[in-house]
Design a protein around this motif. Structure first.
Motif, short mmCIF file in Angstrom:
data_model
loop_
_atom_site.label_atom_id
_atom_site.label_comp_id
_atom_site.label_asym_id
_atom_site.label_seq_id
_atom_site.Cartn_x
_atom_site.Cartn_y
_atom_site.Cartn_z
N MET A 1 -0.14 14.65 -7.07
CA MET A 1 1.15 14.01 -6.60
C MET A 1 0.74 13.38 -4.99
SD MET A 1 3.29 13.80 -8.49
CE MET A 1 4.86 12.62 -7.57
N TYR A 2 -0.19 13.97 -4.48
CA TYR A 2 -0.85 13.62 -3.22
C TYR A 2 -1.55 12.32 -3.47
CZ TYR A 2 -3.76 13.25 0.84
OH TYR A 2 -4.41 12.91 2.03
N ILE A 3 -2.22 12.28 -4.42
CA ILE A 3 -2.98 10.94 -4.71
C ILE A 3 -1.86 9.95 -5.25
CG2 ILE A 3 -4.57 9.60 -6.65
CD1 ILE A 3 -5.69 11.58 -4.55
N VAL A 4 -0.77 10.13 -5.55
CA VAL A 4 0.11 9.17 -5.98
C VAL A 4 0.99 8.65 -4.72
CG1 VAL A 4 2.54 8.86 -6.97
CG2 VAL A 4 0.84 10.16 -8.44
N SER A 5 1.08 9.61 -3.93
CA SER A 5 1.50 9.17 -2.49
C SER A 5 0.65 8.21 -1.84
CB SER A 5 1.88 10.64 -1.55
OG SER A 5 2.17 10.02 -0.50
N GLU A 6 -0.70 8.77 -1.67
CA GLU A 6 -1.72 7.82 -1.02
C GLU A 6 -1.83 6.67 -1.65
OE1 GLU A 6 -3.64 8.82 1.79
OE2 GLU A 6 -2.11 10.33 1.88
N THR A 7 -1.68 6.58 -3.05
CA THR A 7 -1.88 5.24 -3.74
C THR A 7 -0.57 4.21 -3.48
OG1 THR A 7 -3.02 6.36 -5.48
CG2 THR A 7 -2.08 4.38 -6.09
N GLY B 1 1.01 -0.59 -0.54
CA GLY B 1 1.94 -1.08 0.53
C GLY B 1 1.00 -1.76 1.83
N MET B 2 -0.39 -1.37 1.77
CA MET B 2 -1.18 -1.94 2.98
C MET B 2 -1.69 -3.19 2.39
SD MET B 2 -2.81 1.27 4.94
CE MET B 2 -3.66 2.13 3.58
N LEU B 3 -1.77 -3.31 1.00
CA LEU B 3 -2.81 -4.67 0.54
C LEU B 3 -2.26 -5.87 1.21
CD1 LEU B 3 -2.54 -3.79 -3.44
CD2 LEU B 3 -4.52 -4.01 -1.85
N PRO B 4 -2.99 -6.71 1.59
CA PRO B 4 -2.61 -8.05 2.36
C PRO B 4 -1.98 -9.09 1.37
CG PRO B 4 -4.86 -7.98 1.64
CD PRO B 4 -4.40 -6.67 1.26
N ASP B 5 -0.82 -9.61 2.10
CA ASP B 5 -0.15 -10.67 1.27
C ASP B 5 -0.47 -11.87 2.04
OD1 ASP B 5 1.00 -10.31 3.89
OD2 ASP B 5 2.92 -10.01 2.94
N ALA B 6 -1.35 -12.12 2.78
CA ALA B 6 -1.89 -13.31 3.45
C ALA B 6 -3.47 -13.46 3.60
CB ALA B 6 -1.00 -13.56 4.61
N GLU C 1 -1.77 4.85 -9.89
CA GLU C 1 -0.68 5.59 -9.64
C GLU C 1 0.19 6.06 -10.68
OE1 GLU C 1 3.82 5.36 -7.47
OE2 GLU C 1 2.26 3.43 -7.55
N ALA C 2 0.37 5.53 -11.72
CA ALA C 2 0.91 5.74 -13.06
C ALA C 2 0.03 6.94 -13.92
CB ALA C 2 1.03 4.60 -14.07
N GLU C 3 -1.36 6.53 -13.70
CA GLU C 3 -2.10 7.69 -14.40
C GLU C 3 -2.04 9.13 -13.84
OE1 GLU C 3 -3.67 7.63 -17.24
OE2 GLU C 3 -3.05 5.85 -17.63
N MET C 4 -1.87 9.06 -12.58
CA MET C 4 -1.83 10.36 -11.46
C MET C 4 -0.63 10.86 -11.60
SD MET C 4 -5.06 10.80 -10.70
CE MET C 4 -4.49 12.51 -9.64
N ARG C 5 0.33 10.14 -11.76
CA ARG C 5 1.67 10.58 -11.86
C ARG C 5 1.97 11.48 -13.32
NH1 ARG C 5 6.04 9.79 -9.20
NH2 ARG C 5 5.23 8.00 -8.10
N SER C 6 1.24 10.72 -14.45
CA SER C 6 1.32 11.35 -15.69
C SER C 6 0.17 12.76 -15.61
CB SER C 6 0.46 10.45 -16.84
OG SER C 6 1.35 9.46 -17.22
N ALA C 7 -0.72 12.75 -14.85
CA ALA C 7 -1.56 13.87 -14.67
C ALA C 7 -0.82 14.72 -14.06
CB ALA C 7 -2.96 13.66 -13.70
N ALA C 8 0.08 14.66 -13.06
CA ALA C 8 0.88 15.71 -12.35
C ALA C 8 1.89 16.24 -13.25
CB ALA C 8 1.83 15.02 -11.17
N HIS C 9 2.49 15.50 -14.40
CA HIS C 9 3.31 15.80 -15.33
C HIS C 9 2.66 16.62 -16.11
CE1 HIS C 9 7.13 14.67 -17.30
NE2 HIS C 9 7.64 14.99 -15.94
N ALA C 10 1.39 16.50 -16.76
CA ALA C 10 0.72 17.38 -17.60
C ALA C 10 0.55 18.76 -17.00
CB ALA C 10 -0.40 16.65 -17.78
N ALA C 11 0.21 18.52 -15.49
CA ALA C 11 -0.11 19.94 -14.75
C ALA C 11 1.16 20.67 -14.84
CB ALA C 11 -0.56 19.53 -13.30
N ALA C 12 2.20 20.04 -14.65
CA ALA C 12 3.43 20.88 -14.46
C ALA C 12 3.68 21.30 -15.93
CB ALA C 12 4.54 19.77 -14.06
N LEU C 13 3.56 20.80 -16.89
CA LEU C 13 3.82 21.25 -18.06
C LEU C 13 2.62 22.55 -18.44
CD1 LEU C 13 5.14 21.43 -21.15
CD2 LEU C 13 3.49 19.49 -21.52
N HIS C 14 1.47 22.46 -18.23
CA HIS C 14 0.70 23.35 -18.31
C HIS C 14 1.11 24.63 -17.64
CE1 HIS C 14 -3.39 25.22 -18.90
NE2 HIS C 14 -3.25 25.50 -17.60
#
Length: 159
Positions: free
Chosen positions: A141-147, A152-157, A99-112
């Motif tokens: 950003m779509y990948i950020v959202s999906e990630t 949120g779906m990872l099991p906790d039990a 998620e953090a990497e894709m958020r950074s990629a989105a930022h780089a794309a916006a700058l570009h």
């Protein structure tokens, strides 16, 4: 012989060792059988004995593993639950990193996108319409959202 589909890292150490012994014995039995099958008829009698001994060793290792797992139910439950939670935590860490990497990629794309449309002018703010409409940023950003959804779906039990 029943199939053995255990993973050593999910087992207590003593059972993982027995699993390794079984796997090695099974591989040796298969190799002995393969040598027997490709040998000329005249060379088969000693290879037949070797294959039978290897098969017997594999059956004995299988029996030892089966008996040990039957006696170690609580240890298997504890070990497999621990492995489950460790794997889930590893997945959580990997997804958060993705998620953090894709958020950074989105930022780089916006700058570009912003820099491409601001040639010769200052580029200080990437929160622009052209940046928001950039296909690379949108996909990232779509990948950020999906990630985030996956996190949120990872099991906790386990049960």
């Amino acid at each position: 012989m029943t199939a053995v589909t255990l993973t050593p890292s999910h087992l207590p150490a003593d059972l993982a060792e027995l699993l390794g012994q079984f796997t090695a014995a099974q591989a040796a039995a298969q190799e002995a059988h393969n040598r027997l099958m490709v040998a000329p008829l005249s060379a088969r009698p000693p290879l037949h004995e070797e294959a039978e001994q290897a098969a017997l060793a594999a059956r004995e290792a299988h029996g030892a593993l089966a008996s040990a797992t039957a006696r170690a139910n609580r240890q298997i439950l504890d070990s497999s639950a621990g492995a489950f939670f460790a794997h889930v935590e590893n997945a959580r860490t990997a997804l958060a990193q993705a998620e953090a990497e894709m958020r950074s990629a989105a930022h780089a794309a916006a700058l570009h996108a912003t820099a491409a449309t601001h040639a010769g002018r200052p580029v200080l703010d990437t929160d622009t319409d052209v940046a928001r409409d950039n296909p690379g940023r949108q996909r990232a950003m779509y990948i950020v959202s999906e990630t985030r959804d996956l996190l949120g779906m990872l099991p906790d039990a386990i049960d």
